[in-house]
Design an enzyme around this catalytic site. Structure first.
Site, PDB file in Angstrom:
ATOM      1  N   SER A 106       0.845  -1.189   0.000  1.00  0.00           N
ATOM      2  CA  SER A 106       0.000   0.000   0.000  1.00  0.00           C
ATOM      3  C   SER A 106       0.877   1.235   0.000  1.00  0.00           C
ATOM      4  CB  SER A 106      -0.900   0.011   1.239  1.00  0.00           C
ATOM      5  OG  SER A 106      -1.569   1.243   1.334  1.00  0.00           O
ATOM      6  N   HIS A 123      -1.407  -1.251  -4.067  1.00  0.00           N
ATOM      7  CA  HIS A 123      -2.697  -0.877  -3.481  1.00  0.00           C
ATOM      8  C   HIS A 123      -2.715   0.626  -3.267  1.00  0.00           C
ATOM      9  CE1 HIS A 123      -6.397  -1.767  -1.270  1.00  0.00           C
ATOM     10  NE2 HIS A 123      -6.029  -0.833  -0.404  1.00  0.00           N
ATOM     11  N   ASP A 136      -4.869   3.688  -1.805  1.00  0.00           N
ATOM     12  CA  ASP A 136      -5.973   4.105  -0.950  1.00  0.00           C
ATOM     13  C   ASP A 136      -6.368   5.541  -1.267  1.00  0.00           C
ATOM     14  OD1 ASP A 136      -6.444   1.810   0.718  1.00  0.00           O
ATOM     15  OD2 ASP A 136      -4.527   2.219   1.698  1.00  0.00           O
ATOM     16  N   MET A 194      -8.679   8.522  -0.198  1.00  0.00           N
ATOM     17  CA  MET A 194      -9.469   8.992   0.948  1.00  0.00           C
ATOM     18  C   MET A 194      -9.840  10.449   0.755  1.00  0.00           C
ATOM     19  SD  MET A 194      -7.253   7.390   4.085  1.00  0.00           S
ATOM     20  CE  MET A 194      -6.514   5.764   3.986  1.00  0.00           C
ATOM     21  N   HIS A 209      -8.571   1.603  -4.243  1.00  0.00           N
ATOM     22  CA  HIS A 209      -9.541   1.400  -3.166  1.00  0.00           C
ATOM     23  C   HIS A 209     -10.179   2.747  -2.833  1.00  0.00           C
ATOM     24  CE1 HIS A 209     -10.060   0.245   1.378  1.00  0.00           C
ATOM     25  NE2 HIS A 209     -11.220   0.366   0.753  1.00  0.00           N
ATOM     26  N   MET A 227     -12.113   4.935  -0.750  1.00  0.00           N
ATOM     27  CA  MET A 227     -12.675   5.192   0.581  1.00  0.00           C
ATOM     28  C   MET A 227     -13.234   6.610   0.577  1.00  0.00           C
ATOM     29  SD  MET A 227     -10.078   3.321   3.228  1.00  0.00           S
ATOM     30  CE  MET A 227      -8.543   3.519   2.348  1.00  0.00           C
ATOM     31  N   MET A 276     -11.703  -5.256   5.354  1.00  0.00           N
ATOM     32  CA  MET A 276     -10.879  -4.346   6.143  1.00  0.00           C
ATOM     33  C   MET A 276     -10.648  -4.958   7.524  1.00  0.00           C
ATOM     34  SD  MET A 276     -10.054  -1.847   4.241  1.00  0.00           S
ATOM     35  CE  MET A 276      -9.226  -0.942   5.560  1.00  0.00           C
ATOM     36  N   GLY A 318      -8.795   4.486   7.382  1.00  0.00           N
ATOM     37  CA  GLY A 318      -8.498   5.906   7.513  1.00  0.00           C
ATOM     38  C   GLY A 318      -7.055   6.214   7.813  1.00  0.00           C
ATOM     39  N   GLY A 349      -2.899   4.367   8.380  1.00  0.00           N
ATOM     40  CA  GLY A 349      -2.003   3.218   8.373  1.00  0.00           C
ATOM     41  C   GLY A 349      -1.465   2.953   9.761  1.00  0.00           C
ATOM     42  N   GLY A 350      -0.835   1.790   9.920  1.00  0.00           N
ATOM     43  CA  GLY A 350      -0.138   1.486  11.163  1.00  0.00           C
ATOM     44  C   GLY A 350      -1.003   0.947  12.282  1.00  0.00           C
ATOM     45  N   ASP A 380      -6.884  -6.153   4.188  1.00  0.00           N
ATOM     46  CA  ASP A 380      -6.092  -4.928   4.341  1.00  0.00           C
ATOM     47  C   ASP A 380      -6.180  -4.418   5.767  1.00  0.00           C
ATOM     48  OD1 ASP A 380      -4.840  -2.478   4.154  1.00  0.00           O
ATOM     49  OD2 ASP A 380      -6.304  -1.576   2.809  1.00  0.00           O
ATOM     50  N   GLY A 381      -5.003  -4.313   6.400  1.00  0.00           N
ATOM     51  CA  GLY A 381      -4.955  -3.661   7.701  1.00  0.00           C
ATOM     52  C   GLY A 381      -4.229  -4.461   8.765  1.00  0.00           C
ATOM     53  N   GLY A 423       1.158  -2.294   4.202  1.00  0.00           N
ATOM     54  CA  GLY A 423       1.626  -0.916   4.129  1.00  0.00           C
ATOM     55  C   GLY A 423       2.857  -0.692   4.961  1.00  0.00           C
TER      56      GLY A 423
END
Length: 222
Positions: free
Chosen positions: A7, A32, A34, A36, A65, A67, A136, A141, A143-144, A174-175, A196
């Site tokens: 990501s 990937h 993201d 947002m 993706h 979002m 998810m 919203g 990362g980490g 993802d996540g 990510g």
């Protein structure tokens, strides 16, 4: 084979072109992306122009993706920018079937994403039209975040639904996935793993991918 999709949200954006090339050379399968908007999720990332720039520097599959609120207003823009997969959140649209058909009519692959609290049965009447479902495993919203353990039975339930219908729909997760939990996620039924922070914070991307393959060697990959 399990597909690995770094990501780029966790990449160094001051060196984004170099980071993408390094990810490609490491043996990553997809990228990937993201998207947002600061409304559907509490963060803002980038738009079609950045996707277009990424498309110009890599031949990897671009997994976009969305979002965002009102995804229907932006699907064509992201496809025109170079998206190969477009994934829409089930929670973001009142007319999800219509949006799925919009992507398919443009000749692209389509996915639907589910937030951690959204049940699998939301997909009951659309899963036959999907190329991919994105689970998810953190609240979207940022990362980490840490992986939510209750997503393992959710992945397994989705795997059973797909297999019982004889579908080829991919399961993406993802996540919070790292070297410690990736095998558990794959054994539950995941086909595509988004990574990510774990990927881009590793010192050697190629070695990291190699280590993943070694960790997954001998695991049950559906």
């Amino acid at each position: 084979m399990t597909l690995i999709a770094p990501s780029i949200l966790s990449a160094d954006f001051m060196r984004l072109g170099e980071e993408i090339k390094a990810a490609e050379q490491s043996g990553a399968d997809w990228l990937h992306l993201d998207i947002m908007d600061g409304h559907f999720v509490p963060n803002i990332t980038f738009g079609p122009d950045v996707v277009r720039g990424i498309r110009n520097v890599t031949s990897l599959i671009l997994d976009v993706h969305l979002m965002i609120q009102r995804p229907q207003d932006f699907i064509d823009e992201f496809i025109d920018a170079g998206a190969d997969y477009v994934t829409i959140h089930s929670e973001a649209s009142y007319h999800l079937h219509r949006l799925i058909q919009t992507v398919k009519q443009r000749g692209k692959k389509v996915g639907v994403s589910l937030n951690p609290s959204t049940p699998i049965n939301t997909l009951e009447y659309i899963i036959n039209d999907l190329d991919m479902v994105l689970i998810m495993s953190v609240n979207p919203g940022f990362g980490g975040q840490e992986f939510i353990p209750s997503m393992i039975p959710k992945i397994a339930f989705l795997r059973e639904m797909i297999d019982s219908r004889g579908l080829n729909t991919l399961i993406e997760v993802d996540g919070g996935i790292n070297l410690d939990n990736i095998r558990t996620v794959v054994n539950a039924g995941a086909d595509v793993i988004v990574m990510g922070s774990a990927f881009f914070r590793s010192k050697d991307y190629s070695q990291f991918i190699k280590t993943i393959r070694e960790r997954l060697s001998g695991s049950i990959i559906v």
